[in-house]
Design a protein around this motif. Sequence first.
Motif, PDB file in Angstrom:
ATOM      1  N   ARG A   1      49.228  47.620  51.549  1.00  0.00           N
ATOM      2  CA  ARG A   1      48.277  47.387  50.465  1.00  0.00           C
ATOM      3  C   ARG A   1      48.877  46.519  49.355  1.00  0.00           C
ATOM      4  NH1 ARG A   1      46.245  53.349  49.004  1.00  0.00           N
ATOM      5  NH2 ARG A   1      48.464  53.780  49.397  1.00  0.00           N
ATOM      6  N   VAL A   2      48.069  45.592  48.858  1.00  0.00           N
ATOM      7  CA  VAL A   2      48.463  44.729  47.740  1.00  0.00           C
ATOM      8  C   VAL A   2      47.442  44.937  46.618  1.00  0.00           C
ATOM      9  CG1 VAL A   2      48.912  42.375  46.972  1.00  0.00           C
ATOM     10  CG2 VAL A   2      49.387  43.024  49.350  1.00  0.00           C
ATOM     11  N   PRO A   3      47.872  45.427  45.464  1.00  0.00           N
ATOM     12  CA  PRO A   3      46.920  45.647  44.369  1.00  0.00           C
ATOM     13  C   PRO A   3      46.346  44.337  43.850  1.00  0.00           C
ATOM     14  CG  PRO A   3      49.162  46.017  43.623  1.00  0.00           C
ATOM     15  CD  PRO A   3      49.235  45.833  45.103  1.00  0.00           C
ATOM     16  N   ALA A   4      45.181  44.409  43.238  1.00  0.00           N
ATOM     17  CA  ALA A   4      44.518  43.201  42.746  1.00  0.00           C
ATOM     18  C   ALA A   4      43.537  43.565  41.632  1.00  0.00           C
ATOM     19  CB  ALA A   4      43.779  42.499  43.879  1.00  0.00           C
ATOM     20  N   LEU A   5      43.247  42.594  40.798  1.00  0.00           N
ATOM     21  CA  LEU A   5      42.229  42.730  39.759  1.00  0.00           C
ATOM     22  C   LEU A   5      41.069  41.808  40.097  1.00  0.00           C
ATOM     23  CD1 LEU A   5      44.391  42.749  36.500  1.00  0.00           C
ATOM     24  CD2 LEU A   5      42.835  44.583  37.217  1.00  0.00           C
ATOM     25  N   TRP A   6      39.855  42.359  40.117  1.00  0.00           N
ATOM     26  CA  TRP A   6      38.678  41.537  40.324  1.00  0.00           C
ATOM     27  C   TRP A   6      37.527  42.085  39.498  1.00  0.00           C
ATOM     28  CZ3 TRP A   6      40.523  44.368  44.677  1.00  0.00           C
ATOM     29  CH2 TRP A   6      39.680  45.377  45.174  1.00  0.00           C
ATOM     30  N   ILE A   7      36.352  41.500  39.654  1.00  0.00           N
ATOM     31  CA  ILE A   7      35.187  41.862  38.847  1.00  0.00           C
ATOM     32  C   ILE A   7      34.228  42.687  39.686  1.00  0.00           C
ATOM     33  CG2 ILE A   7      33.231  40.968  37.522  1.00  0.00           C
ATOM     34  CD1 ILE A   7      34.910  38.411  37.059  1.00  0.00           C
ATOM     35  N   SER A   8      33.804  43.820  39.138  1.00  0.00           N
ATOM     36  CA  SER A   8      32.843  44.684  39.820  1.00  0.00           C
ATOM     37  C   SER A   8      31.959  45.338  38.774  1.00  0.00           C
ATOM     38  CB  SER A   8      33.585  45.763  40.626  1.00  0.00           C
ATOM     39  OG  SER A   8      32.674  46.653  41.238  1.00  0.00           O
ATOM     40  N   LYS A   9      30.660  45.265  38.976  1.00  0.00           N
ATOM     41  CA  LYS A   9      29.695  45.881  38.056  1.00  0.00           C
ATOM     42  C   LYS A   9      29.905  45.388  36.626  1.00  0.00           C
ATOM     43  CE  LYS A   9      29.448  50.051  40.914  1.00  0.00           C
ATOM     44  NZ  LYS A   9      29.652  51.527  40.982  1.00  0.00           N
ATOM     45  N   ARG A  10      30.190  44.085  36.507  1.00  0.00           N
ATOM     46  CA  ARG A  10      30.363  43.406  35.211  1.00  0.00           C
ATOM     47  C   ARG A  10      31.551  43.941  34.420  1.00  0.00           C
ATOM     48  NH1 ARG A  10      25.209  43.951  31.954  1.00  0.00           N
ATOM     49  NH2 ARG A  10      25.114  46.004  32.952  1.00  0.00           N
ATOM     50  N   ALA A  11      32.557  44.415  35.125  1.00  0.00           N
ATOM     51  CA  ALA A  11      33.760  44.943  34.474  1.00  0.00           C
ATOM     52  C   ALA A  11      34.985  44.631  35.329  1.00  0.00           C
ATOM     53  CB  ALA A  11      33.632  46.450  34.259  1.00  0.00           C
ATOM     54  N   PRO A  12      36.172  44.627  34.722  1.00  0.00           N
ATOM     55  CA  PRO A  12      37.389  44.447  35.525  1.00  0.00           C
ATOM     56  C   PRO A  12      37.651  45.698  36.375  1.00  0.00           C
ATOM     57  CG  PRO A  12      37.789  44.017  33.176  1.00  0.00           C
ATOM     58  CD  PRO A  12      36.469  44.713  33.286  1.00  0.00           C
ATOM     59  N   LYS A  13      38.106  45.482  37.584  1.00  0.00           N
ATOM     60  CA  LYS A  13      38.432  46.606  38.458  1.00  0.00           C
ATOM     61  C   LYS A  13      39.801  46.390  39.080  1.00  0.00           C
ATOM     62  CE  LYS A  13      36.425  47.294  42.574  1.00  0.00           C
ATOM     63  NZ  LYS A  13      35.439  47.774  43.594  1.00  0.00           N
ATOM     64  N   LEU A  14      40.617  47.431  39.062  1.00  0.00           N
ATOM     65  CA  LEU A  14      41.904  47.416  39.745  1.00  0.00           C
ATOM     66  C   LEU A  14      41.716  48.062  41.104  1.00  0.00           C
ATOM     67  CD1 LEU A  14      44.991  47.013  39.834  1.00  0.00           C
ATOM     68  CD2 LEU A  14      45.207  49.279  38.783  1.00  0.00           C
ATOM     69  N   GLY A  15      41.869  47.254  42.140  1.00  0.00           N
ATOM     70  CA  GLY A  15      41.752  47.766  43.495  1.00  0.00           C
ATOM     71  C   GLY A  15      42.921  47.292  44.332  1.00  0.00           C
ATOM     72  N   TRP A  16      42.731  47.224  45.638  1.00  0.00           N
ATOM     73  CA  TRP A  16      43.769  46.711  46.514  1.00  0.00           C
ATOM     74  C   TRP A  16      43.130  46.104  47.754  1.00  0.00           C
ATOM     75  CZ3 TRP A  16      43.572  48.837  51.332  1.00  0.00           C
ATOM     76  CH2 TRP A  16      43.028  50.127  51.447  1.00  0.00           C
ATOM     77  N   CYS A  17      43.893  45.222  48.409  1.00  0.00           N
ATOM     78  CA  CYS A  17      43.471  44.621  49.669  1.00  0.00           C
ATOM     79  C   CYS A  17      44.655  44.633  50.625  1.00  0.00           C
ATOM     80  CB  CYS A  17      42.995  43.181  49.449  1.00  0.00           C
ATOM     81  SG  CYS A  17      41.502  43.046  48.453  1.00  0.00           S
ATOM     82  N   TRP A  18      44.381  44.541  51.916  1.00  0.00           N
ATOM     83  CA  TRP A  18      45.456  44.509  52.907  1.00  0.00           C
ATOM     84  C   TRP A  18      46.185  43.178  52.835  1.00  0.00           C
ATOM     85  CZ3 TRP A  18      46.309  49.185  54.297  1.00  0.00           C
ATOM     86  CH2 TRP A  18      45.270  50.076  54.559  1.00  0.00           C
ATOM     87  N   GLU A  19      47.500  43.204  53.023  1.00  0.00           N
ATOM     88  CA  GLU A  19      48.296  41.988  52.907  1.00  0.00           C
ATOM     89  C   GLU A  19      47.974  40.963  53.987  1.00  0.00           C
ATOM     90  OE1 GLU A  19      52.320  43.393  55.336  1.00  0.00           O
ATOM     91  OE2 GLU A  19      52.367  43.241  53.151  1.00  0.00           O
TER      92      GLU A  19
END
Length: 227
Positions: A192-210
């Motif tokens: 897993r690689v953490p990431a910041l993106w936009i969700s529901k008009r807000a910043p979200k800290l999630g992750w994606c597979w490398e």
Amino acid sequence: MTDMTHSPAFDAAAEFDRQVRTLVTLGYPALSGRTPDGFAELVAPLRAEAVARTDSAAYAEYDPAATGRVPFVLVVGRELAPIERTLPLTTLHGGRLPGFVDRTFEPGSLERFVATGPTRPPGAGGVHLLFDVERGEEFCGVVPGDAMATVAERGRTLLTIEEGVALLTLVPETLVKSKCFSLGGSRCGDRRVPALWISKRAPKLGWCWEGNPHTWLGMASAGARHA
């Protein structure tokens, strides 16, 4: 007649002071167990370095939303300000909804995403500077594992989660639609690689597979750290 006007040089001292004011306004002194004056004293030694190491001419046309480039960011480590407390203090540029942690982080997992050896912040004061920051949209659509290898080959360093939160907090213009960014400097021992993106008009800290590329997700990096 030739237009002889020029954009003013980037004022590193003023930008450092702005970043400190922003953190104080958001309550970082209390999060770190300090008064506003005590917090200012903690970060004050970094001001001269921010000024000395910033090439003001290179940022005469300073537009982080368009370029994704920031000369420096003042980072407060998680030992002083936990990510679970700082992420809700973030918003999108011009937005109001607070940042949040994606539910795919199982309870207790966020604490396991820590800086790798090459991305471990220098010193033990809990604050440091990150120089020559790029959100890395050139890596949108690139396999994260390949993007991280390219960053290393260039002699640059990947951003950690707390550094990504600092970038978002202090320069929210950098997080825009289709130009979000992974934070490969924090890992937990799996793919897993953490990431910041936009969700529901807000910043979200999630992750994606490398091994899974996303057209809207680049790889953030920096030129150096200083504490």
